[in-house]
Design a protein around this motif. Structure first.
Motif, PDB file in Angstrom:
ATOM      1  N   ARG A 198       0.840  -1.192   0.000  1.00 12.41           N
ATOM      2  CA  ARG A 198       0.000   0.000   0.000  1.00 12.41           C
ATOM      3  C   ARG A 198       0.877   1.245   0.000  1.00 12.41           C
ATOM      4  O   ARG A 198       1.988   1.247   0.517  1.00 12.41           O
ATOM      5  CB  ARG A 198      -0.922   0.015   1.224  1.00 12.41           C
ATOM      6  CG  ARG A 198      -2.094  -0.935   1.094  1.00 12.41           C
ATOM      7  CD  ARG A 198      -3.201  -0.583   2.075  1.00 12.41           C
ATOM      8  NE  ARG A 198      -2.833  -0.896   3.455  1.00 12.41           N
ATOM      9  CZ  ARG A 198      -3.568  -0.535   4.515  1.00 12.41           C
ATOM     10  NH1 ARG A 198      -4.675   0.161   4.339  1.00 12.41           N
ATOM     11  NH2 ARG A 198      -3.186  -0.874   5.721  1.00 12.41           N
ATOM     12  N   GLY A 199       0.357   2.307  -0.586  1.00  9.34           N
ATOM     13  CA  GLY A 199       1.032   3.586  -0.503  1.00  9.34           C
ATOM     14  C   GLY A 199       0.850   4.170   0.887  1.00  9.34           C
ATOM     15  O   GLY A 199      -0.071   3.782   1.626  1.00  9.34           O
ATOM     16  N   VAL A 230      -2.993   3.805   1.469  1.00 13.33           N
ATOM     17  CA  VAL A 230      -3.909   3.675   0.335  1.00 13.33           C
ATOM     18  C   VAL A 230      -3.477   2.504  -0.536  1.00 13.33           C
ATOM     19  O   VAL A 230      -2.308   2.108  -0.532  1.00 13.33           O
ATOM     20  CB  VAL A 230      -3.950   4.965  -0.512  1.00 13.33           C
ATOM     21  CG1 VAL A 230      -4.556   6.116   0.273  1.00 13.33           C
ATOM     22  CG2 VAL A 230      -2.550   5.341  -1.007  1.00 13.33           C
ATOM     23  N   ALA A 231      -4.437   1.954  -1.286  1.00 14.53           N
ATOM     24  CA  ALA A 231      -4.167   0.769  -2.097  1.00 14.53           C
ATOM     25  C   ALA A 231      -3.891   1.079  -3.554  1.00 14.53           C
ATOM     26  O   ALA A 231      -3.286   0.263  -4.252  1.00 14.53           O
ATOM     27  CB  ALA A 231      -5.336  -0.214  -1.992  1.00 14.53           C
ATOM     28  N   HIS A 288     -11.560  -1.391   1.256  1.00 20.44           N
ATOM     29  CA  HIS A 288     -10.925  -1.026  -0.007  1.00 20.44           C
ATOM     30  C   HIS A 288      -9.481  -0.554   0.180  1.00 20.44           C
ATOM     31  O   HIS A 288      -8.891   0.041  -0.721  1.00 20.44           O
ATOM     32  CB  HIS A 288     -11.747   0.052  -0.717  1.00 20.44           C
ATOM     33  CG  HIS A 288     -13.099  -0.420  -1.141  1.00 20.44           C
ATOM     34  ND1 HIS A 288     -14.244  -0.183  -0.409  1.00 20.44           N
ATOM     35  CD2 HIS A 288     -13.488  -1.165  -2.211  1.00 20.44           C
ATOM     36  CE1 HIS A 288     -15.281  -0.736  -1.021  1.00 20.44           C
ATOM     37  NE2 HIS A 288     -14.850  -1.325  -2.116  1.00 20.44           N
ATOM     38  N   GLY A 289      -8.912  -0.818   1.352  1.00 19.96           N
ATOM     39  CA  GLY A 289      -7.487  -0.562   1.560  1.00 19.96           C
ATOM     40  C   GLY A 289      -7.118   0.832   2.005  1.00 19.96           C
ATOM     41  O   GLY A 289      -5.949   1.199   1.982  1.00 19.96           O
ATOM     42  N   SER A 341      -4.590  10.208  -4.621  1.00 24.45           N
ATOM     43  CA  SER A 341      -5.027  11.544  -5.032  1.00 24.45           C
ATOM     44  C   SER A 341      -6.295  11.957  -4.298  1.00 24.45           C
ATOM     45  O   SER A 341      -6.440  13.103  -3.850  1.00 24.45           O
ATOM     46  CB  SER A 341      -5.261  11.575  -6.543  1.00 24.45           C
ATOM     47  OG  SER A 341      -4.078  11.288  -7.245  1.00 24.45           O
ATOM     48  N   GLU A 342      -7.218  10.995  -4.176  1.00 27.88           N
ATOM     49  CA  GLU A 342      -8.492  11.278  -3.517  1.00 27.88           C
ATOM     50  C   GLU A 342      -8.282  11.629  -2.047  1.00 27.88           C
ATOM     51  O   GLU A 342      -8.883  12.581  -1.533  1.00 27.88           O
ATOM     52  CB  GLU A 342      -9.415  10.062  -3.644  1.00 27.88           C
ATOM     53  CG  GLU A 342     -10.758  10.242  -2.972  1.00 27.88           C
ATOM     54  CD  GLU A 342     -11.608   8.986  -3.032  1.00 27.88           C
ATOM     55  OE1 GLU A 342     -12.789   9.065  -2.664  1.00 27.88           O
ATOM     56  OE2 GLU A 342     -11.092   7.925  -3.445  1.00 27.88           O
ATOM     57  N   MET A 343      -7.407  10.874  -1.363  1.00 27.36           N
ATOM     58  CA  MET A 343      -7.201  11.114   0.058  1.00 27.36           C
ATOM     59  C   MET A 343      -6.464  12.426   0.303  1.00 27.36           C
ATOM     60  O   MET A 343      -6.745  13.135   1.277  1.00 27.36           O
ATOM     61  CB  MET A 343      -6.437   9.941   0.687  1.00 27.36           C
ATOM     62  CG  MET A 343      -7.238   8.647   0.731  1.00 27.36           C
ATOM     63  SD  MET A 343      -8.863   8.855   1.492  1.00 27.36           S
ATOM     64  CE  MET A 343      -8.387   9.345   3.143  1.00 27.36           C
TER      65      MET A 343
END
Length: 380
Positions: free
Chosen positions: A181-182, A256-257, A226-227, A263-265
């Motif tokens: 995950r990022g 994030v996955a 969803h990670g 980008s969304e977060m």
């Protein structure tokens, strides 16, 4: 036949030397000492060592052989640990013969990997295999704090590379890592107005109250299915229980996955902190998602198949897994380079006082690494 097992004793001696040096990410002198020891070992094999100086964290090393015909393989490992100064003397390297394990700060994350890389290349040299010359090695000093000064160096040295081998330790069951995950870190600093909570509380503007609103909103962004995970893991604030707090700080960890989620977060976290809930307070947000996700794409899957084939030749069944932890593999994978992580020896409990290395895996995984380098060099 690559012979490494007979080197176990001297490998453990070098490992002991490295483990017994404090080299936390902020201990520049300690990390640089590790670098000096490792650099001398590589120089003895004929490599050139370029030192990338740093003022605050330890120096980075870029290692190449002057007789390289074509450098196709990048090996990345880090020299820093998470442990405070004094840990090495309080918990020095030790071996539990009954369990077949070695213990000590950084023994598996990732000083055993430094030894493994050195001896894998030494074994290839002893076999007169040119593959040992055609690698590039980056040893960085700030991986445990996000590779802030080394990311650009890793990305620079990745250019023109065909494969990236990242030396984080293998999982406890021996699995390698093909997906991560990022991750990112944020810092929220809130300023309010102090006042006596008994005499004139109405004049105060609580920074802690404002931070509490932000913590609730940030945790509502979690979507574990969803990670996506957001965690405010450390908070600071207040001077006295009877004083309205004038300042508060929150430290946020984000995972994030996918790149789209990253980008969304970033947008959503900025949106949460764009306005205040407590009138009269202000917010300063710093940080970002610094490590992109590593996704198991077709290139990585193909490289992992090669690794599995090499493992079978050595009588080893190699499995892969995905993990939420971050590593420098994210940088090479994001550049489109086939990347395999977790190529270090097997161990567990990293970052704790029970961190250990499975001793038998030290030579076993070093031999695997040497054969992978050999195979990738031939395949190219």
């Amino acid at each position: 036949m690559i012979e490494i097992h007979s080197k176990e004793s001297e490998m453990l001696q070098l490992l002991e030397k490295l483990v017994n040096i404090d080299s936390g990410s902020t201990n520049k002198a300690g990390v640089d000492k590790i670098g000096e020891i490792v650099a001398a070992e590589f120089k003895s094999l004929g490599y050139d060592v370029r030192v990338i100086g740093n003022n605050e964290v330890g120096n980075h090393l870029v290692i190449n052989h002057p007789e390289a015909e074509h450098t196709d393989i990048l090996i990345v490992a880090h020299m820093d640990t998470v442990f405070e100064d004094g840990t090495a003397s309080a918990r020095p390297f030790r071996i539990d013969e009954e369990k077949g394990r070695a213990y000590g700060p950084g023994v598996i994350d990732m000083k055993a990997s430094l030894v493994s890389v050195l001896y894998a290349l030494r074994a290839l040299k002893n076999e007169n295999d040119k593959a040992y010359k055609n690698v590039r090695i980056v040893l960085n000093s700030d991986e445990e704090i996000g590779s802030r000064t080394s990311r650009s160096l890793i990305e620079q040295e990745t250019k023109g590379i065909a494969y990236a081998l990242i030396m984080e330790p293998a999982r406890k069951d021996g699995s390698l890592v093909t997906e991560r995950r990022g991750s990112g870190r944020y810092k929220i600093e809130v300023q309010g107005l102090a006042a006596h909570s008994g005499i004139e509380p109405e004049k105060g503007r609580s920074a802690i109250e404002e931070l509490a609103h932000k913590i609730v909103k940030l945790h509502e962004l979690n979507d574990h299915e969803h990670g996506i995970s957001v965690n405010v893991g450390i908070i600071e604030g207040g001077n006295a229980v009877n004083t309205i707090s004038s300042s508060a700080i929150g430290h946020v960890d984000v995972r994030v996955a996918t790149p789209e989620q990253a980008s969304e977060m970033e947008y959503k976290i900025e949106e949460v902190c764009a306005s205040t809930d407590v009138r009269g307070t202000t917010i300063a947000l710093t940080g970002d998602i610094s490590r992109p996700p590593m996704l198991k794409n077709e290139k990585i899957a193909k490289l992992f198949q090669i690794v599995q084939d090499v493992g079978r030749e050595l009588g080893m069944e190699i499995k892969d897994t995905k993990t939420g932890g971050g590593s420098d593999a994210s940088f090479t994978a994001a550049m489109g380079i086939p990347t395999i992580d977790g190529l270090g020896p097997i161990g567990g409990n990293a970052h704790s006082e029970d961190e250990y290395l499975e001793i038998a895996s030290l030579t076993e995984r070093t031999r695997l690494l040497a054969k992978i380098i050999q195979r990738l060099h031939v395949d190219k």
